[in-house]
Design a protein around this motif. Structure first.
Motif, PDB file in Angstrom:
ATOM      1  N   GLY A 190       0.810  -1.219   0.000  1.00 34.16           N
ATOM      2  CA  GLY A 190       0.000   0.000   0.000  1.00 34.16           C
ATOM      3  C   GLY A 190       0.836   1.258   0.000  1.00 34.16           C
ATOM      4  N   ALA A 191       0.239   2.343  -0.417  1.00 39.73           N
ATOM      5  CA  ALA A 191       0.945   3.598  -0.637  1.00 39.73           C
ATOM      6  C   ALA A 191       1.290   4.365   0.630  1.00 39.73           C
ATOM      7  CB  ALA A 191       0.120   4.489  -1.567  1.00 39.73           C
ATOM      8  N   ASP A 192       0.630   4.090   1.744  1.00 40.29           N
ATOM      9  CA  ASP A 192       0.840   4.889   2.950  1.00 40.29           C
ATOM     10  C   ASP A 192       2.299   4.948   3.390  1.00 40.29           C
ATOM     11  OD1 ASP A 192      -1.845   5.376   2.979  1.00 40.29           O
ATOM     12  OD2 ASP A 192      -2.283   4.018   4.642  1.00 40.29           O
ATOM     13  N   PHE A 193       3.006   3.843   3.290  1.00 34.56           N
ATOM     14  CA  PHE A 193       4.417   3.822   3.677  1.00 34.56           C
ATOM     15  C   PHE A 193       5.266   4.667   2.732  1.00 34.56           C
ATOM     16  CE2 PHE A 193       3.240  -0.504   5.344  1.00 34.56           C
ATOM     17  CZ  PHE A 193       3.400  -0.194   6.674  1.00 34.56           C
ATOM     18  N   PHE A 194       4.917   4.655   1.462  1.00 38.27           N
ATOM     19  CA  PHE A 194       5.746   5.257   0.429  1.00 38.27           C
ATOM     20  C   PHE A 194       5.434   6.719   0.149  1.00 38.27           C
ATOM     21  CE2 PHE A 194       5.569   0.741   0.085  1.00 38.27           C
ATOM     22  CZ  PHE A 194       6.917   0.428   0.071  1.00 38.27           C
ATOM     23  N   PHE A 195       4.286   7.179   0.631  1.00 36.82           N
ATOM     24  CA  PHE A 195       3.889   8.574   0.485  1.00 36.82           C
ATOM     25  C   PHE A 195       3.419   9.098   1.840  1.00 36.82           C
ATOM     26  CE2 PHE A 195       3.449   6.636  -3.656  1.00 36.82           C
ATOM     27  CZ  PHE A 195       4.150   7.535  -4.451  1.00 36.82           C
ATOM     28  N   PRO A 196       4.348   9.176   2.810  1.00 34.82           N
ATOM     29  CA  PRO A 196       3.970   9.599   4.161  1.00 34.82           C
ATOM     30  C   PRO A 196       3.664  11.100   4.213  1.00 34.82           C
ATOM     31  CG  PRO A 196       6.334   9.384   4.021  1.00 34.82           C
ATOM     32  CD  PRO A 196       5.775   8.892   2.703  1.00 34.82           C
ATOM     33  N   GLU A 197       2.993  11.488   5.255  1.00 35.83           N
ATOM     34  CA  GLU A 197       2.726  12.911   5.487  1.00 35.83           C
ATOM     35  C   GLU A 197       4.061  13.639   5.647  1.00 35.83           C
ATOM     36  OE1 GLU A 197      -0.268  14.492   5.557  1.00 35.83           O
ATOM     37  OE2 GLU A 197      -1.104  12.582   4.910  1.00 35.83           O
ATOM     38  N   GLY A 210       7.152  15.359   7.006  1.00 38.09           N
ATOM     39  CA  GLY A 210       7.763  15.263   8.323  1.00 38.09           C
ATOM     40  C   GLY A 210       7.710  13.880   8.944  1.00 38.09           C
ATOM     41  N   SER A 211       6.954  12.966   8.332  1.00 40.57           N
ATOM     42  CA  SER A 211       6.856  11.595   8.840  1.00 40.57           C
ATOM     43  C   SER A 211       8.070  10.784   8.409  1.00 40.57           C
ATOM     44  CB  SER A 211       5.586  10.918   8.318  1.00 40.57           C
ATOM     45  OG  SER A 211       4.452  11.580   8.786  1.00 40.57           O
ATOM     46  N   SER A 212       8.303   9.705   9.096  1.00 40.41           N
ATOM     47  CA  SER A 212       9.430   8.835   8.806  1.00 40.41           C
ATOM     48  C   SER A 212       9.210   8.027   7.528  1.00 40.41           C
ATOM     49  CB  SER A 212       9.640   7.863   9.975  1.00 40.41           C
ATOM     50  OG  SER A 212      10.660   6.935   9.661  1.00 40.41           O
ATOM     51  N   VAL A 213      10.306   7.832   6.785  1.00 43.46           N
ATOM     52  CA  VAL A 213      10.277   6.976   5.605  1.00 43.46           C
ATOM     53  C   VAL A 213      11.039   5.677   5.881  1.00 43.46           C
ATOM     54  CG1 VAL A 213       9.975   8.873   3.962  1.00 43.46           C
ATOM     55  CG2 VAL A 213      12.282   8.148   4.594  1.00 43.46           C
ATOM     56  N   ARG A 214      11.365   5.441   7.131  1.00 43.78           N
ATOM     57  CA  ARG A 214      12.157   4.276   7.516  1.00 43.78           C
ATOM     58  C   ARG A 214      11.524   2.968   7.058  1.00 43.78           C
ATOM     59  NH1 ARG A 214      12.930   4.449  13.413  1.00 43.78           N
ATOM     60  NH2 ARG A 214      14.232   6.198  12.841  1.00 43.78           N
ATOM     61  N   GLU A 215      10.220   2.806   7.290  1.00 45.41           N
ATOM     62  CA  GLU A 215       9.549   1.559   6.912  1.00 45.41           C
ATOM     63  C   GLU A 215       9.545   1.370   5.398  1.00 45.41           C
ATOM     64  OE1 GLU A 215       7.761  -2.129   7.624  1.00 45.41           O
ATOM     65  OE2 GLU A 215       8.873  -0.767   8.924  1.00 45.41           O
ATOM     66  N   ALA A 216       9.318   2.437   4.663  1.00 44.25           N
ATOM     67  CA  ALA A 216       9.351   2.345   3.199  1.00 44.25           C
ATOM     68  C   ALA A 216      10.733   1.919   2.723  1.00 44.25           C
ATOM     69  CB  ALA A 216       8.964   3.686   2.578  1.00 44.25           C
ATOM     70  N   LYS A 217      11.759   2.496   3.277  1.00 42.06           N
ATOM     71  CA  LYS A 217      13.121   2.142   2.879  1.00 42.06           C
ATOM     72  C   LYS A 217      13.456   0.703   3.251  1.00 42.06           C
ATOM     73  CE  LYS A 217      15.224   6.658   2.783  1.00 42.06           C
ATOM     74  NZ  LYS A 217      16.456   7.358   3.117  1.00 42.06           N
ATOM     75  N   ARG A 218      12.929   0.237   4.370  1.00 48.28           N
ATOM     76  CA  ARG A 218      13.147  -1.161   4.768  1.00 48.28           C
ATOM     77  C   ARG A 218      12.519  -2.092   3.744  1.00 48.28           C
ATOM     78  NH1 ARG A 218      10.879  -5.345   6.944  1.00 48.28           N
ATOM     79  NH2 ARG A 218       8.839  -4.416   7.311  1.00 48.28           N
ATOM     80  N   ILE A 219      11.301  -1.786   3.330  1.00 52.15           N
ATOM     81  CA  ILE A 219      10.608  -2.598   2.327  1.00 52.15           C
ATOM     82  C   ILE A 219      11.364  -2.540   1.003  1.00 52.15           C
ATOM     83  CG2 ILE A 219       8.483  -2.830   0.972  1.00 52.15           C
ATOM     84  CD1 ILE A 219       7.018  -1.772   3.546  1.00 52.15           C
ATOM     85  N   CYS A 220      11.776  -1.355   0.592  1.00 58.17           N
ATOM     86  CA  CYS A 220      12.537  -1.205  -0.654  1.00 58.17           C
ATOM     87  C   CYS A 220      13.833  -2.012  -0.617  1.00 58.17           C
ATOM     88  CB  CYS A 220      12.879   0.263  -0.909  1.00 58.17           C
ATOM     89  SG  CYS A 220      11.491   1.300  -1.366  1.00 58.17           S
ATOM     90  N   GLY A 221      14.467  -2.049   0.541  1.00 63.80           N
ATOM     91  CA  GLY A 221      15.722  -2.780   0.677  1.00 63.80           C
ATOM     92  C   GLY A 221      15.591  -4.273   0.432  1.00 63.80           C
ATOM     93  N   MET A 222      14.391  -4.799   0.580  1.00 62.76           N
ATOM     94  CA  MET A 222      14.145  -6.230   0.347  1.00 62.76           C
ATOM     95  C   MET A 222      13.610  -6.502  -1.064  1.00 62.76           C
ATOM     96  SD  MET A 222      12.412  -7.386   3.958  1.00 62.76           S
ATOM     97  CE  MET A 222      11.038  -6.246   3.842  1.00 62.76           C
TER      98      MET A 222
END
Length: 93
Positions: free
Chosen positions: A35-42, A44-56
């Motif tokens: 889903g897009a929520d991780f990849f298009f955060p508000e 100032g929000s963290s992108v850590r989870e999106a980057k973790r997913i991308c890393g895999m």
């Protein structure tokens, strides 16, 4: 396509110029399953989870190439944030 672009972006304008084969990687990308929520955060929000997913994700190089080629300005693409992609563009051109 919506899972790769937040509502209201200009992504839809590019669809006529890209052949379906160019977008085949998107169906295999891990972001298509999360889903897009991780990849298009508000802002100032963290992108850590999106980057973790991308890393895999095996589609990461194709995703980053797509984002750079299409000048995607929002979200995490290919494991890089907007600022990181802008920095990459500036250092490679």
């Amino acid at each position: 396509m919506e899972c790769f672009s937040p509502p209201g972006t200009i992504q839809g304008m590019h669809i006529d110029t890209i052949t379906p084969a160019d977008l085949a990687w998107q169906a295999q990308a891990l972001c298509a399953q999360t889903g897009a929520d991780f990849f298009f955060p508000e802002p100032g929000s963290s992108v850590r989870e999106a980057k973790r997913i991308c890393g895999m994700c095996e589609m990461r190089p194709a995703c980053l190439e797509y984002a750079l080629s299409n000048d995607e300005r929002f979200g995490v693409w290919g494991g890089l944030s907007e600022k990181e992609r802008l920095h990459l563009r500036r250092t490679t051109h």
